[in-house]
Design a protein around this motif. Structure first.
Motif, PDB file in Angstrom:
ATOM      1  N   ASP A 116       0.101 -17.704  -1.141  1.00 48.18           N
ATOM      2  CA  ASP A 116      -0.146 -18.512   0.049  1.00 48.18           C
ATOM      3  C   ASP A 116      -0.649 -17.849   1.253  1.00 48.18           C
ATOM      4  O   ASP A 116      -0.762 -18.414   2.198  1.00 48.18           O
ATOM      5  CB  ASP A 116       0.960 -19.479   0.511  1.00 48.18           C
ATOM      6  CG  ASP A 116       2.269 -18.350   0.840  1.00 48.18           C
ATOM      7  OD1 ASP A 116       2.238 -17.119   0.617  1.00 48.18           O
ATOM      8  OD2 ASP A 116       3.223 -18.993   1.232  1.00 48.18           O
ATOM      9  N   SER A 117      -1.088 -16.343   0.976  1.00 46.67           N
ATOM     10  CA  SER A 117      -1.574 -15.695   1.929  1.00 46.67           C
ATOM     11  C   SER A 117      -2.165 -14.599   1.160  1.00 46.67           C
ATOM     12  O   SER A 117      -2.075 -14.198   0.091  1.00 46.67           O
ATOM     13  CB  SER A 117      -0.552 -15.191   3.016  1.00 46.67           C
ATOM     14  OG  SER A 117      -1.091 -14.600   4.140  1.00 46.67           O
ATOM     15  N   THR A 118      -2.860 -13.672   2.154  1.00 48.16           N
ATOM     16  CA  THR A 118      -3.748 -12.591   1.843  1.00 48.16           C
ATOM     17  C   THR A 118      -2.659 -11.416   1.283  1.00 48.16           C
ATOM     18  O   THR A 118      -1.695 -11.158   2.004  1.00 48.16           O
ATOM     19  CB  THR A 118      -4.616 -11.903   2.666  1.00 48.16           C
ATOM     20  OG1 THR A 118      -5.427 -13.027   3.040  1.00 48.16           O
ATOM     21  CG2 THR A 118      -5.307 -10.723   2.214  1.00 48.16           C
ATOM     22  N   ILE A 119      -3.018 -10.740   0.208  1.00 43.88           N
ATOM     23  CA  ILE A 119      -2.231  -9.484  -0.127  1.00 43.88           C
ATOM     24  C   ILE A 119      -3.073  -8.310   0.212  1.00 43.88           C
ATOM     25  O   ILE A 119      -4.343  -8.257  -0.212  1.00 43.88           O
ATOM     26  CB  ILE A 119      -1.895  -9.339  -1.553  1.00 43.88           C
ATOM     27  CG1 ILE A 119      -0.953 -10.554  -1.786  1.00 43.88           C
ATOM     28  CG2 ILE A 119      -1.295  -8.087  -2.152  1.00 43.88           C
ATOM     29  CD1 ILE A 119       0.393 -10.316  -1.252  1.00 43.88           C
ATOM     30  N   GLU A 120      -2.525  -7.032   0.841  1.00 47.34           N
ATOM     31  CA  GLU A 120      -3.151  -5.844   1.075  1.00 47.34           C
ATOM     32  C   GLU A 120      -2.726  -4.702   0.197  1.00 47.34           C
ATOM     33  O   GLU A 120      -1.474  -4.552  -0.061  1.00 47.34           O
ATOM     34  CB  GLU A 120      -3.122  -5.534   2.691  1.00 47.34           C
ATOM     35  CG  GLU A 120      -3.444  -6.643   3.505  1.00 47.34           C
ATOM     36  CD  GLU A 120      -4.904  -6.599   3.942  1.00 47.34           C
ATOM     37  OE1 GLU A 120      -5.647  -5.514   3.353  1.00 47.34           O
ATOM     38  OE2 GLU A 120      -5.530  -7.305   4.670  1.00 47.34           O
ATOM     39  N   VAL A 121      -3.750  -4.096  -0.388  1.00 51.16           N
ATOM     40  CA  VAL A 121      -3.432  -2.986  -1.433  1.00 51.16           C
ATOM     41  C   VAL A 121      -4.158  -1.963  -0.821  1.00 51.16           C
ATOM     42  O   VAL A 121      -5.523  -1.804  -0.948  1.00 51.16           O
ATOM     43  CB  VAL A 121      -3.527  -3.065  -2.871  1.00 51.16           C
ATOM     44  CG1 VAL A 121      -3.225  -2.100  -3.730  1.00 51.16           C
ATOM     45  CG2 VAL A 121      -2.870  -4.585  -3.125  1.00 51.16           C
ATOM     46  N   LYS A 122      -3.133  -0.632  -0.742  1.00 51.83           N
ATOM     47  CA  LYS A 122      -4.050   0.614  -0.289  1.00 51.83           C
ATOM     48  C   LYS A 122      -3.730   1.558  -1.205  1.00 51.83           C
ATOM     49  O   LYS A 122      -2.709   1.858  -1.566  1.00 51.83           O
ATOM     50  CB  LYS A 122      -3.460   1.116   1.229  1.00 51.83           C
ATOM     51  CG  LYS A 122      -3.965   2.223   1.917  1.00 51.83           C
ATOM     52  CD  LYS A 122      -3.691   2.603   3.121  1.00 51.83           C
ATOM     53  CE  LYS A 122      -3.776   1.489   4.078  1.00 51.83           C
ATOM     54  NZ  LYS A 122      -3.454   2.042   5.409  1.00 51.83           N
ATOM     55  N   VAL A 123      -4.742   2.062  -1.984  1.00 55.24           N
ATOM     56  CA  VAL A 123      -4.445   3.077  -2.877  1.00 55.24           C
ATOM     57  C   VAL A 123      -4.911   4.369  -2.433  1.00 55.24           C
ATOM     58  O   VAL A 123      -6.063   4.469  -1.856  1.00 55.24           O
ATOM     59  CB  VAL A 123      -5.321   2.606  -4.138  1.00 55.24           C
ATOM     60  CG1 VAL A 123      -5.200   3.580  -5.501  1.00 55.24           C
ATOM     61  CG2 VAL A 123      -5.288   1.127  -4.582  1.00 55.24           C
ATOM     62  N   PHE A 124      -4.154   5.228  -2.732  1.00 51.26           N
ATOM     63  CA  PHE A 124      -4.542   6.697  -2.279  1.00 51.26           C
ATOM     64  C   PHE A 124      -5.017   7.785  -3.243  1.00 51.26           C
ATOM     65  O   PHE A 124      -5.285   8.730  -3.050  1.00 51.26           O
ATOM     66  CB  PHE A 124      -3.001   7.396  -1.512  1.00 51.26           C
ATOM     67  CG  PHE A 124      -2.562   6.580  -0.396  1.00 51.26           C
ATOM     68  CD1 PHE A 124      -3.167   6.717   0.617  1.00 51.26           C
ATOM     69  CD2 PHE A 124      -1.327   5.826  -0.749  1.00 51.26           C
ATOM     70  CE1 PHE A 124      -2.607   5.890   1.813  1.00 51.26           C
ATOM     71  CE2 PHE A 124      -0.949   5.107   0.406  1.00 51.26           C
ATOM     72  CZ  PHE A 124      -1.522   5.062   1.486  1.00 51.26           C
ATOM     73  N   LEU A 125      -5.310   7.149  -4.402  1.00 51.38           N
ATOM     74  CA  LEU A 125      -6.319   7.966  -5.312  1.00 51.38           C
ATOM     75  C   LEU A 125      -7.564   7.896  -5.043  1.00 51.38           C
ATOM     76  O   LEU A 125      -8.573   7.055  -5.396  1.00 51.38           O
ATOM     77  CB  LEU A 125      -6.156   7.326  -6.801  1.00 51.38           C
ATOM     78  CG  LEU A 125      -4.795   7.802  -7.615  1.00 51.38           C
ATOM     79  CD1 LEU A 125      -4.653   7.087  -9.058  1.00 51.38           C
ATOM     80  CD2 LEU A 125      -4.573   9.144  -7.774  1.00 51.38           C
TER      81      LEU A 125
END
Length: 478
Positions: free
Chosen positions: A301-310
């Motif tokens: 029901d909302s945006t997902i934020e994914v921050k990848v450090f590779l």
């Protein structure tokens, strides 16, 4: 139509400029993929054509307009366009014949690159190429080239100068391929608007095909662009011949065979939304999400934020893991009811002061981000150490702490015991494959923990000999 198609194909290869362009194209590809260390596939450590399919659309942005720029602009300069239009061919047939001729030229230039695939397969030391993904990537490349040819014909029909047609073709191709993604990356745009803007461009729709996943909506998108620019080119020719307005052209097109094709394309677009068709061409079915993951993503029901450090200059096994993570996040985005925004960042890259960089690392470590130091040989005799963050942070809503994910496998896999080796040798490929196989579960679990409405309660019953001492202390804390 076939004489015009044959004429276009032969005319290009009969000229020294055309033959020289094809030879130069093959030599540049060979040098980039096998000679220059920064782009050589031999430096990857595993058999993959990912780099080739990554940069080839950018090369086609300039190559295709150089081939199509003479299609109509040169005819106007020579005064032979009216003669062509007086032949027993309708303007639509003439446009399609020119398009087929140019498409065959581009495909002829791309087919020899299959030698790169066979060469890599012959040099493999372990698992070779994923032929399903490779053929799917070539399909995506052919579709991109076909659309670029239609754009180039449209630009050539608008111009009477060959160089002007080339410049206009490059501009239109670059705008449609990468312009919308650049616009979607503006920081002041909302996540939903950014996602929709990116969907307009070709880069987002070619991403899956270039990795071996056929999606019906992407195919419909390319067919729509193809028909749009071919019909626009036909209208430009008719405007010069009959002074026909766009409204009259559309009314006449809707009443004819083109109207039936447009209706069929519209129904296919609706079907791709109601009944999404996805064909996973990869050998390991890496894009086939489990039903539970699909249900979870469709209920967001909302945006997902994914921050990848590779990110950055990674060793081959971690580079492959980063590519697999990107592919999986793209697959998640296709199923999600709300956009999943992700980015690949090299933590502390732009921080020049060591103390400030250490503060960044410390804050990431407090969030649960993992660090690893790997050693590599430089120039064969000098060993260097590199700090890698094989982790990702998944965020949901403001004020809610993110969840850190270790993208590596929970344990290393070693090669069979070798009496000649002093220490057990890790099977890097097997360990990486195990890590890739767990990515969907790790990301889906993190999203489920962030979005769940109720935290389940777990009971541990005692009284029948179950341990209650320090051996189950970790269970209680968890």
């Amino acid at each position: 139509m076939s004489p015009v198609v044959k004429k276009e194909w032969l005319h290009f290869f009969s000229s020294p400029a055309g033959t020289g362009t094809m030879v130069l194209f093959a030599l540049v590809n060979g040098a980039l993929l096998f000679v220059f260390p920064a782009t050589s596939m031999l430096e990857y450590g595993y058999a993959s054509l990912d780099l080739f399919f990554r940069y080839m659309p950018w090369a086609l942005v300039f190559l295709v307009p150089a081939i199509t720029m003479r299609s109509f602009a040169a005819e106007k300069q020579a005064g032979t366009l009216d003669l062509l239009l007086s032949k027993p061919l309708t303007p639509g047939q003439l446009v399609r014949a020119k398009w087929w001729g140019q498409v065959l030229v581009i495909w002829t230039a791309l087919l020899p690159t299959l030698l790169f695939a066979f060469s890599l397969q012959a040099m493999k030391a372990g698992v070779g190429l994923d032929w399903g993904a490779t053929l799917g990537s070539y399909l995506g490349l052919f579709l991109v080239a076909a659309v670029f040819c239609a754009i180039g014909l449209f630009a050539s029909a608008l111009q009477s100068n060959v160089l002007g047609a080339f410049g206009l073709g490059v501009f239109f191709s670059l705008l449609l391929f990468a312009g919308w993604d650049a616009l979607a990356s503006l920081p002041f745009l909302s996540s939903g608007l950014s996602y929709r803007l990116a969907q307009v461009g070709m880069m987002d729709h070619s991403a899956y095909l270039s990795r071996g996943l056929f999606v019906l909506s992407d195919a419909v998108y390319f067919l729509f662009l193809l028909g749009l620019f071919l019909w626009a080119t036909e209208w430009v020719l008719l405007r010069e011949r009959r002074k026909e307005s766009p409204v009259d052209f559309l009314r006449r097109a809707a009443a004819g065979r083109r109207g039936a094709w447009a209706l069929l394309l519209f129904l296919a677009a609706l079907a791709s939304q109601w009944f999404p068709l996805r064909i996973d061409l990869t050998e390991d079915r890496r894009y086939s999400l489990s039903p539970s993951t699909q249900t979870l993503l469709q209920g967001l029901d909302s945006t997902i934020e994914v921050k990848v450090f590779l990110a950055g200059d990674l060793p081959p096994d971690y580079r492959k893991l980063a590519d697999a993570t990107r592919d999986l996040l793209l697959a998640f985005n296709r199923e999600a009811a709300h956009p999943i925004r992700f980015s690949f960042e090299e933590a502390g890259k732009d921080i020049l002061v060591d103390s400030l960089r250490l503060q960044v690392y410390d804050s990431l470590a407090r969030l649960g981000v993992n660090f690893e130091t790997v050693q590599s040989n430089n120039n064969g005799n000098q060993r260097t150490e590199q700090l890698i963050l094989p982790s990702a942070l998944v965020s949901y809503r403001a004020g809610q702490p993110p969840i850190a994910i270790d993208l590596r496998s929970s344990k290393k896999i070693y090669k069979p015991y070798n009496v000649l080796a002093e220490e057990p040798q890790e099977d890097l490929e097997a360990t990486r494959n195990a890590a890739e196989a767990l990515l969907e579960n790790k990301l889906a679990t993190a999203i489920q923990q962030l979005t769940r409405k109720e935290i389940p309660t777990i009971a541990y019953l005692v009284g029948n000999g179950q341990p209650t001492d320090l051996t189950v202390n970790d269970l209680g804390e968890s």
